[in-house]
Design an enzyme around this catalytic site. Structure first.
Site, PDB file in Angstrom:
ATOM      1  N   TRP A  67       0.768  -1.287  -0.032  1.00 34.50           N
ATOM      2  CA  TRP A  67      -0.026  -0.054   0.106  1.00 34.50           C
ATOM      3  C   TRP A  67       1.043   1.124  -0.019  1.00 34.50           C
ATOM      4  O   TRP A  67       0.472   2.432   0.355  1.00 34.50           O
ATOM      5  CB  TRP A  67      -1.226  -0.121   1.068  1.00 34.50           C
ATOM      6  CG  TRP A  67      -2.049  -1.006   0.934  1.00 34.50           C
ATOM      7  CD1 TRP A  67      -3.357  -0.839   0.726  1.00 34.50           C
ATOM      8  CD2 TRP A  67      -1.919  -2.513   1.510  1.00 34.50           C
ATOM      9  NE1 TRP A  67      -4.100  -1.932   0.818  1.00 34.50           N
ATOM     10  CE2 TRP A  67      -3.314  -2.934   1.116  1.00 34.50           C
ATOM     11  CE3 TRP A  67      -0.982  -3.062   1.966  1.00 34.50           C
ATOM     12  CZ2 TRP A  67      -3.565  -4.216   1.452  1.00 34.50           C
ATOM     13  CZ3 TRP A  67      -1.380  -4.636   2.039  1.00 34.50           C
ATOM     14  CH2 TRP A  67      -2.467  -5.111   1.738  1.00 34.50           C
ATOM     15  N   CYS A 103      -6.751  -5.229  -1.654  1.00 30.45           N
ATOM     16  CA  CYS A 103      -7.846  -5.801  -1.020  1.00 30.45           C
ATOM     17  C   CYS A 103      -8.544  -6.516  -2.304  1.00 30.45           C
ATOM     18  O   CYS A 103      -8.933  -7.848  -2.281  1.00 30.45           O
ATOM     19  CB  CYS A 103      -8.815  -5.004  -0.468  1.00 30.45           C
ATOM     20  SG  CYS A 103      -9.625  -3.742  -1.005  1.00 30.45           S
ATOM     21  N   HIS A 124     -13.644  -1.697   0.857  1.00 31.85           N
ATOM     22  CA  HIS A 124     -12.909  -3.003   1.297  1.00 31.85           C
ATOM     23  C   HIS A 124     -13.558  -4.178   0.535  1.00 31.85           C
ATOM     24  O   HIS A 124     -14.832  -4.368   0.666  1.00 31.85           O
ATOM     25  CB  HIS A 124     -12.556  -3.054   2.643  1.00 31.85           C
ATOM     26  CG  HIS A 124     -11.703  -4.327   2.988  1.00 31.85           C
ATOM     27  ND1 HIS A 124     -10.448  -4.425   2.551  1.00 31.85           N
ATOM     28  CD2 HIS A 124     -12.167  -5.195   3.800  1.00 31.85           C
ATOM     29  CE1 HIS A 124     -10.014  -5.614   3.096  1.00 31.85           C
ATOM     30  NE2 HIS A 124     -10.724  -6.374   3.768  1.00 31.85           N
ATOM     31  N   ASP A 151     -11.693 -13.102   4.248  1.00 32.88           N
ATOM     32  CA  ASP A 151     -11.178 -11.921   4.143  1.00 32.88           C
ATOM     33  C   ASP A 151      -9.621 -12.327   4.361  1.00 32.88           C
ATOM     34  O   ASP A 151      -8.929 -12.578   5.109  1.00 32.88           O
ATOM     35  CB  ASP A 151     -11.317 -10.856   4.998  1.00 32.88           C
ATOM     36  CG  ASP A 151     -10.555  -9.607   4.730  1.00 32.88           C
ATOM     37  OD1 ASP A 151      -9.950  -9.548   3.757  1.00 32.88           O
ATOM     38  OD2 ASP A 151     -11.240  -8.579   5.266  1.00 32.88           O
ATOM     39  N   TYR A 158      -7.031   4.659  -0.476  1.00 33.95           N
ATOM     40  CA  TYR A 158      -8.400   4.102  -0.289  1.00 33.95           C
ATOM     41  C   TYR A 158      -8.481   3.350   1.126  1.00 33.95           C
ATOM     42  O   TYR A 158      -9.547   3.187   1.807  1.00 33.95           O
ATOM     43  CB  TYR A 158      -8.659   3.078  -1.345  1.00 33.95           C
ATOM     44  CG  TYR A 158      -8.209   1.837  -1.078  1.00 33.95           C
ATOM     45  CD1 TYR A 158      -8.949   0.665  -0.640  1.00 33.95           C
ATOM     46  CD2 TYR A 158      -6.958   1.116  -1.425  1.00 33.95           C
ATOM     47  CE1 TYR A 158      -8.480  -0.687  -0.374  1.00 33.95           C
ATOM     48  CE2 TYR A 158      -6.561  -0.032  -1.331  1.00 33.95           C
ATOM     49  CZ  TYR A 158      -7.374  -0.980  -0.903  1.00 33.95           C
ATOM     50  OH  TYR A 158      -6.781  -2.216  -0.518  1.00 33.95           O
TER      51      TYR A 158
END
Length: 751
Positions: A276, A311, A370, A393, A555
């Site tokens: 990220w 993600c 997400h 997840d 984000y």
């Protein structure tokens, strides 16, 4: 491949990437395992006796296969005692034939890793085999697999006992059988009782993933490619790489939990390295991927974690893996998704005395969106009422039992705030249903709650609709209607189990001035305007001191430095409204842009007469252009056709090192095109040829990436006609694969 430390940042950073001891080799070329020569029905329906609508008395399942492999264990031709041509003889009813399947290094009957099936007799755990047809040296068998069987690749052998002695078929890699979960079988705990659901959530090879903000939803097509050559071996390699015990591979709860851990690279050198940071120079920008196939095959071929994912990439790969293994799975996007770092089940945001954000204290964050997964299964490990959709997840945010994984977690437990249910319900509940709590620093250095925003988290939860490319709102599955008694009860019940159970005892004052934040539909490379509307609902005059702070934001909710701010005092007559605007030029925001092109507007205000505090965070994104794809001519299996891709650079600056990606299951294996530079506001046109290998409606997906511009995609539906006279199948495996050859495969609970 990586030869240095991983580029995970923040809480994802840390350990150096370690290669596997023995990287898995590239699989031998095989054609796609979904040949539709079996009447066009799904693989699971053709294999499962209780789903295939076949009469149990049928004595012939169609023509004998061209070789001795057949399709899994659904039927097969056996030459008893076939060690060599000298040992072949006619089958006798007195012959005792036993089938054996073995998996793992130390197969044991008690662990389900060594399966013994006497033909004509009931085996253990639901396994059985019957003679369907005997003709000379050839023997056709119907094998019924157990609905609780371990999934994986089994070695297969046949023992024959007769008056002449005992014979055993030698192990042969060509006879290995893949057994998968079976959502068509009512006895399997992954059973799905809707055919259209199975078509969408198991068999569909492409889908839509949603991103952006609730007010500006973007969508992109993703190639799941779960039936592409090599993908099944990659999925099983993931379980092997984790060292998952074979005895636990029959439980979808355990399997999905392992997959959520292994799709990210933390702890276990899994499939994808998260990044990220905005620096993707040592790998692929997460926005550039268009599907899972290239990622999974790279991991299988090299054994190294693939750089990089965020993600939606983790979720797309997880959908591929779970669908490939037979679990009904969908990709889900949650807008305004909270990341609770202290188990308070609230999103805590801290401001100074002037309501300017104190970023060094703001450890909780609200992601613009997400993406995770829902998979369908029963939960025998939970009380009744929690079967159905389960959240999994694979994005590594927080650890679960010391490992970066999340789920499976019952959606029903999330909806009702039952945060004590396993797995990871508190974290997921906070992502969709927590409240945003604003704290202001007082003159003595203490903090006071000045505002609680109750409808700011989990504002919209969506997935691709069944049998269409429309967006389906599934928020109602995750939470009761906002503001309802049931919703408030769920939130406050969950918060009572958090680290700040009394937070709701400190709630604030009356509110008679309302505030609405607006941002025009902004386009990358153009000027934009943001505005705040103030409305006085009281019968008295109100004076509002307003502050606007604008910054760029990832984000994930991590914001950059504030690059523009406005302060204004507004007088509001009783019942009146007024608008405060802030224009932003392209040259002002261009130096600060980060991934996704998102902006964060922090608005705070103080009402002089009543002491009311106003607070709002508003996120918006800059739209990027789409790629335009046009098919040039008809698409026919085995025949070359061409696609045209058109792109116009929306920026007045040159895009450097531009890379296009092209991919589509049954159409085009992952392909990378390096095109160099594209000038400011320049339009480019590319043409690429491809050879379809499977008929029917298919999706061809493209993306563009450069250091100056990302998140550019395009898709076209290609309706592929069968090749005349060949049954519509053409191998996409490369090499010298025989037309129509299939790999042995079966599903649990099937015959």
């Amino acid at each position: 491949m990586m030869d240095g430390p991983r580029s995970d940042v923040g809480r994802w950073g840390g350990n150096p990437l370690q290669p596997p001891t023995t990287p898995s080799p590239e699989p031998e070329p095989e054609p796609d395992g979904r040949s539709r020569r079996g009447g066009g029905r799904s693989f699971w329906a053709r294999c499962c006796g209780c789903c295939s609508c076949r009469n149990a008395a049928d004595d012939d399942w169609g023509p004998e296969p061209s070789d001795s492999r057949g399709r899994g264990s659904s039927s097969g031709t056996r030459r008893p005692g076939s060690r060599g041509s000298d040992s072949r003889r006619t089958y006798e009813s007195s012959d005792r034939i036993t089938l054996e399947l073995l998996i793992g290094n130390n197969p044991e009957v008690g662990k389900g890793t060594h399966v013994i099936i006497p033909v004509g007799k009931g085996g253990s755990g639901g396994w059985k085999a019957q003679v369907v047809k005997a003709s000379g040296q050839n023997l056709n068998l119907r094998v019924h697999t157990s609905p609780n069987a371990i999934i994986g690749k089994f070695q297969f052998t046949v023992r024959t006992q007769s008056d002449a002695g005992e014979f055993q078929l030698p192990f042969d890699p060509r006879n290995e059988i893949y057994i998968l979960f079976n959502p068509w079988c009512p006895e399997d705990i992954v059973y799905v009782d809707h055919e259209d659901w199975r078509q969408e959530y198991v068999l569909n090879e492409s889908g839509r993933i949603y991103y952006g903000t609730e007010a500006q939803i973007g969508e992109r097509t993703w190639n799941y490619g779960q039936f592409d050559h090599g993908v099944l071996d990659a999925c099983l390699y993931i379980l092997d790489r984790r060292g998952m015990p074979y005895g636990g591979r029959g439980d979808p709860v355990n399997v999905s939990r392992v997959i959520s851990a292994m799709v990210n690279s933390l702890d276990d050198n899994g499939v994808l390295i998260g990044n990220w940071s905005g620096d993707y120079s040592r790998g692929t920008n997460p926005s550039a991927w268009v599907g899972s196939v290239e990622i999974l095959l790279s991991y299988l071929r090299t054994g190294y974690s693939v750089p990089y994912g965020q993600c939606w990439v983790f979720a797309g790969v997880t959908t591929t893996v779970l669908r490939c293994l037979g679990l009904a799975t969908r990709t889900v996007t949650n807008f305004n998704s909270a990341h609770d770092t202290d188990t308070s089940l609230t999103m805590d945001i801290y401001f100074d005395e002037n309501m300017k954000p104190l970023e060094h204290l703001n450890h909780d964050s609200v992601w613009n969106f997400h993406v995770w997964n829902d998979c369908w299964m029963k939960r025998p490990d939970l009380p009744s009422g929690f079967d159905g959709w389960q959240v999994v997840d694979a994005t590594p945010q927080e650890t679960s039992s010391g490992i970066f994984c999340c789920g499976p977690c019952s959606v029903e437990s999330i909806k009702n705030g039952l945060v004590y249910m396993k797995y990871d319900t508190p974290f997921i509940f906070a992502e969709v249903s927590s409240d945003k709590v604003y704290w202001q620093r007082q003159d003595d250095g203490s903090f006071k709650i000045v505002y609680v925003e109750e409808k700011a988290i989990g504002t919209l939860i969506v997935t691709k609709a069944i049998s269409s490319n429309m967006r389906e709102d599934i928020t109602y599955l995750y939470k009761h209607p906002e503001g309802s008694d049931a919703e408030r009860k769920a939130v406050e019940t969950a918060a009572a189990h958090g680290s700040k159970p009394n937070v709701y005892a400190n709630r604030g004052s009356a509110e008679d001035v309302a505030m609405q934040v607006e941002a025009q539909d902004a386009v990358m490379g153009q000027d934009l305007m943001v505005s705040v509307m103030l409305i006085n609902h009281s019968s008295s005059r109100r004076t509002v001191k307003l502050h606007l702070y604008l910054s760029v934001t990832f984000y994930t909710g991590v914001s950059g430095t504030i690059f523009k701010e406005t302060k204004k005092e507004v007088e509001l007559a009783p019942g009146a409204s007024d608008r405060v605007t802030m224009p932003v030029a392209y040259k002002e925001y261009r130096p600060h842009l980060v991934d996704q092109g998102a902006m964060l507007l922090n608005v705070s205000g103080h009402v002089k007469e009543s002491g009311q505090v106003l607070a709002k965070q508003h996120t918006f994104r800059l739209r990027t252009p789409d790629l335009s794809l046009t098919l040039l001519g008809a698409a026919v299996v085995g025949q070359e056709c061409e696609v045209q891709i058109v792109f116009k650079n929306p920026l007045p600056v040159t895009l450097t090192n531009v890379v296009f990606r092209l991919e589509g299951s049954g159409l085009q294996r992952p392909k990378i095109l390096n095109v160099g530079d594209i000038g400011g506001n320049e339009t480019v046109t590319l043409r690429q040829s491809f050879v379809p290998v499977r008929p029917g409606p298919r999706q061809l997906i493209a993306s563009l990436d450069s250091p100056q511009l990302s998140q550019v995609h395009g898709v076209i539906q290609v309706d592929v006609a069968p090749a005349p006279g060949d049954g519509g199948f053409f191998s996409d495996a490369g090499g010298d694969s025989h037309l129509g050859e299939t790999i042995p495969m079966a599903s649990r609970g099937g015959a």
